[in-house]
Write a protein that holds these residues in place. Sequence first.
Motif, short mmCIF file in Angstrom:
data_model
loop_
_atom_site.label_atom_id
_atom_site.label_comp_id
_atom_site.label_asym_id
_atom_site.label_seq_id
_atom_site.Cartn_x
_atom_site.Cartn_y
_atom_site.Cartn_z
N UNK A 59 -63.77 -11.69 61.72
CA UNK A 59 -62.66 -11.02 61.05
C UNK A 59 -61.53 -12.01 60.81
N UNK A 60 -60.80 -11.77 59.75
CA UNK A 60 -59.57 -12.52 59.48
C UNK A 60 -58.43 -11.59 59.87
N UNK A 61 -57.55 -12.05 60.76
CA UNK A 61 -56.47 -11.21 61.24
C UNK A 61 -55.15 -11.97 61.28
N UNK A 62 -54.09 -11.21 61.44
CA UNK A 62 -52.74 -11.78 61.49
C UNK A 62 -52.18 -11.52 62.88
N UNK A 92 -57.07 -9.24 54.76
CA UNK A 92 -57.48 -9.30 56.16
C UNK A 92 -58.65 -8.36 56.37
N UNK A 93 -59.43 -8.60 57.41
CA UNK A 93 -60.57 -7.73 57.73
C UNK A 93 -61.83 -8.52 57.95
N UNK A 94 -62.97 -7.86 57.78
CA UNK A 94 -64.28 -8.47 58.02
C UNK A 94 -64.54 -9.55 56.97
N UNK A 101 -49.11 -18.68 66.83
CA UNK A 101 -47.75 -18.20 66.66
C UNK A 101 -47.75 -16.87 65.92
N UNK A 102 -46.70 -16.10 66.12
CA UNK A 102 -46.52 -14.84 65.42
C UNK A 102 -46.51 -15.10 63.92
N UNK A 103 -47.26 -14.28 63.16
CA UNK A 103 -47.33 -14.42 61.71
C UNK A 103 -48.46 -15.31 61.24
N UNK A 104 -49.15 -15.97 62.15
CA UNK A 104 -50.25 -16.87 61.79
C UNK A 104 -51.52 -16.07 61.48
N UNK A 163 -52.39 -22.58 65.60
CA UNK A 163 -52.04 -23.80 64.92
C UNK A 163 -52.36 -24.98 65.84
N UNK A 164 -52.84 -26.05 65.26
CA UNK A 164 -53.17 -27.25 66.03
C UNK A 164 -52.05 -28.27 65.90
N UNK A 165 -51.75 -28.94 67.00
CA UNK A 165 -50.72 -29.98 67.02
C UNK A 165 -51.26 -31.21 67.73
N UNK A 166 -50.78 -32.37 67.30
CA UNK A 166 -51.12 -33.63 67.96
C UNK A 166 -49.86 -34.08 68.66
#
Length: 179
Positions: free
Chosen positions: A144-147, A169-171, A82-85, A1-4
């Motif tokens: 890949x899209x992962x959690x 999730x996956x390729x 973060x966890x769950x992202x 996650x991005x924060x300013x």
Amino acid sequence: MFFHIVLERKMQLHPSFFGRSLRKNLVSKLIKDVEGTCSGRHGFVVAITGIESVGKGLVPDGTASAFVTFPVKYQCVVFRPFKGEILEAVVTLVNKMGFFAEAGPVQIFVSKHLIPDDMEFQAGDMPNYTTSDGSVKIQKECEVRLKIIGTRVDATEIFCVGTIKDDFLGVINDPAAVA
């Protein structure tokens, strides 16, 4: 996650850099010293977006140091997973234990136990995980899209553990399939 966020840092500058371009010299030294670094508390500093204030320079007492210390308050964009992202990452290494992927500066490990059961490891000159019908292949350079299921934060590095054993999730892109 991005924060300013707004951060503060004490910058040391040699008097030879004083003059009309003092502020410019402080800002360029700040960018050189801070961008691309990681703090366990805030994450990876992606970019400095602005300078809020530059305080008065202080000459340290009782030291032979020729440097002057300036407190600088600046705005920056930081990246902290973060966890769950859910993240999209590029696979960098595949072995029989799982695979490593990178999402920007963060390295993520996906264990073979967190890869769907229908995928098996295939050794060879290009190791990969392949489905039984051969339609999906996880290998080096594929996206890949992962959690994220866990993070470990050190003083200068963030390491994550992820899974692709979930819906959607996956390729997501395999450059070898195009060739």
